[in-house]
Design a protein around this motif. Structure first.
Motif, PDB file in Angstrom:
ATOM      1  N   ASN A  69     -58.346 -26.937  -4.068  1.00 23.26           N
ATOM      2  CA  ASN A  69     -58.218 -28.106  -3.990  1.00 23.26           C
ATOM      3  C   ASN A  69     -57.532 -28.663  -5.193  1.00 23.26           C
ATOM      4  O   ASN A  69     -56.849 -30.079  -5.180  1.00 23.26           O
ATOM      5  CB  ASN A  69     -59.848 -29.070  -4.103  1.00 23.26           C
ATOM      6  N   GLU A  70     -57.903 -28.127  -6.362  1.00 22.38           N
ATOM      7  CA  GLU A  70     -57.007 -28.609  -7.584  1.00 22.38           C
ATOM      8  C   GLU A  70     -55.447 -28.173  -7.393  1.00 22.38           C
ATOM      9  O   GLU A  70     -54.742 -29.034  -7.851  1.00 22.38           O
ATOM     10  CB  GLU A  70     -57.246 -27.414  -8.852  1.00 22.38           C
ATOM     11  N   LYS A  71     -54.934 -27.015  -6.540  1.00 20.80           N
ATOM     12  CA  LYS A  71     -53.718 -27.093  -6.567  1.00 20.80           C
ATOM     13  C   LYS A  71     -53.208 -28.163  -5.417  1.00 20.80           C
ATOM     14  O   LYS A  71     -52.089 -28.694  -5.770  1.00 20.80           O
ATOM     15  CB  LYS A  71     -53.475 -25.638  -5.738  1.00 20.80           C
ATOM     16  N   GLN A  72     -53.986 -28.435  -4.651  1.00 20.89           N
ATOM     17  CA  GLN A  72     -53.471 -29.564  -3.721  1.00 20.89           C
ATOM     18  C   GLN A  72     -53.453 -30.811  -4.308  1.00 20.89           C
ATOM     19  O   GLN A  72     -52.632 -31.624  -4.141  1.00 20.89           O
ATOM     20  CB  GLN A  72     -54.401 -29.593  -2.385  1.00 20.89           C
ATOM     21  N   ARG A  73     -54.483 -31.181  -5.110  1.00 18.21           N
ATOM     22  CA  ARG A  73     -54.542 -32.397  -5.849  1.00 18.21           C
ATOM     23  C   ARG A  73     -53.120 -32.326  -7.076  1.00 18.21           C
ATOM     24  O   ARG A  73     -52.650 -33.468  -7.077  1.00 18.21           O
ATOM     25  CB  ARG A  73     -55.624 -32.619  -6.628  1.00 18.21           C
ATOM     26  N   ARG A  74     -53.013 -31.162  -7.647  1.00 19.48           N
ATOM     27  CA  ARG A  74     -51.708 -31.127  -8.169  1.00 19.48           C
ATOM     28  C   ARG A  74     -50.155 -31.393  -7.570  1.00 19.48           C
ATOM     29  O   ARG A  74     -49.516 -32.142  -8.029  1.00 19.48           O
ATOM     30  CB  ARG A  74     -51.611 -29.745  -9.072  1.00 19.48           C
ATOM     31  N   GLN A  75     -50.242 -30.743  -6.320  1.00 18.14           N
ATOM     32  CA  GLN A  75     -49.136 -31.048  -5.606  1.00 18.14           C
ATOM     33  C   GLN A  75     -48.981 -32.365  -5.103  1.00 18.14           C
ATOM     34  O   GLN A  75     -47.847 -33.133  -5.244  1.00 18.14           O
ATOM     35  CB  GLN A  75     -49.350 -30.162  -4.289  1.00 18.14           C
TER      36      GLN A  75
END
Length: 240
Positions: free
Chosen positions: A69-75
Motif C-alpha cells: 500500500n505504501e508503494k502504491q501510495r508513493r507511486q
C-alpha cells in the motif's frame, strides 16, 4: 515410578505404618500436581506457540500489505506530483498568455484613444477651416456686392466700368480721363486676399504713387476714395 507401582507402594505403606502413609500421600500430591501442571503447561505452551506463530504470520502479511500500500501510495503521490506540476506549468503559461493579451489589448485601446483624439482634432480643424472658408467667401461676396453697387455710380460719374476676370479679380477701366482722347482706357486689377486686404495689380498706365495709395486703402478701407485718387493720378499722368 509409574502410577500402578506407586499405588502398590501406597497399599504397602498404608498397611505398615501411618507415618509412611503421610509421606506417601505428600509425594503423591506433589508428583500428581507436578505432572498435571507440566501437562497443562505443555498444552498451553503449544497453543500459545501456535497463536504466536499465527500472530507473527498475520503480522508479516499486514507488514507486506502495508509495504504494498505504501508503494502504491508513493507511486500515486509521484503521479499526482507530476500532474500537479503539469497543471502549474499550464497555469503559468496561461497567466503569461493572459498578461500578453492584456498588454496587447491595452496598447490597442491606447492607440484607439489616440486615433480618436486625432480624428476629433482633424474634424475640429476641418470644421474651423470650413467656417473660415465660409466667412471668407461671405466677405468676398459682400465686397464684390459692394463693388457692384458702386459700379453704377462710378460708371455714371467717373466713366468707370467693371469687368470680372479669372482669379476672383475685378478689372476697373476708366475712360474720359484724357481730354484729348476721352476713349483712351486706364485700368487696374483689384482683389481681396485671405487676410481681407486689397491687392492692386496690372495698373495701366503705371502710377508712381500706387504703393502709397494701396497702403492708405488698406488702412482706411475706403475703396471709393482710392478709386477717385487713382483716377486723379491717371489724369495727371495722361495730361503730362
Amino acid at each position: 515410578m509409574d502410577f500402578i507401582s506407586w499405588m502398590n507402594q501406597f497399599r504397602m505403606d498404608f498397611c505398615t505404618e501411618p507415618a509412611n502413609l503421610k509421606r506417601t500421600l505428600e509425594e503423591f500430591r506433589t508428583k500428581f500436581l507436578t505432572k498435571w501442571i507440566e501437562g497443562d503447561l505443555n498444552r498451553n505452551g503449544a497453543e500459545l506457540t501456535e497463536q504466536y506463530n499465527e500472530a507473527v504470520r498475520q503480522g508479516k502479511e499486514s507488514i507486506e500489505n502495508l509495504k504494498k500500500n505504501e508503494k502504491q501510495r508513493r507511486q500515486q503521490s509521484q503521479m499526482s506530483q507530476k500532474v500537479l506540476e503539469s497543471h502549474i506549468a499550464k497555469a503559468r503559461m496561461l497567466k503569461e498568455e493572459l498578461t500578453r493579451l492584456k498588454t496587447e489589448a491595452d496598447t490597442r485601446l491606447q492607440k484607439k484613444e489616440n486615433m480618436t483624439e486625432e480624428l476629433q482634432k482633424v474634424l475640429e480643424e476641418k470644421d474651423h477651416d470650413s467656417q473660415k472658408i465660409l466667412a471668407q467667401e461671405k466677405t468676398t461676396k459682400e465686397r464684390l456686392l459692394e463693388l457692384e453697387k458702386s459700379a453704377e455710380w462710378f460708371r455714371n460719374n467717373l466713366g468707370l466700368q467693371f469687368r470680372k476676370i479669372s482669379g476672383n479679380k475685378l478689372q476697373m477701366i476708366f475712360t474720359s480721363v484724357d481730354d484729348k482722347d476721352p476713349k483712351a482706357p486706364c485700368s487696374f486689377h483689384v482683389q481681396i486676399d485671405d487676410s481681407r486686404k486689397y491687392i492692386i495689380s496690372n495698373c495701366e498706365p503705371p502710377v508712381e504713387e500706387l504703393d502709397c495709395l494701396v497702403e492708405k486703402l488698406n488702412a482706411t478701407n475706403n475703396l471709393s476714395g482710392f478709386v477717385q485718387a487713382i483716377r486723379k493720378a491717371f489724369k495727371t499722368k495722361m495730361t503730362r
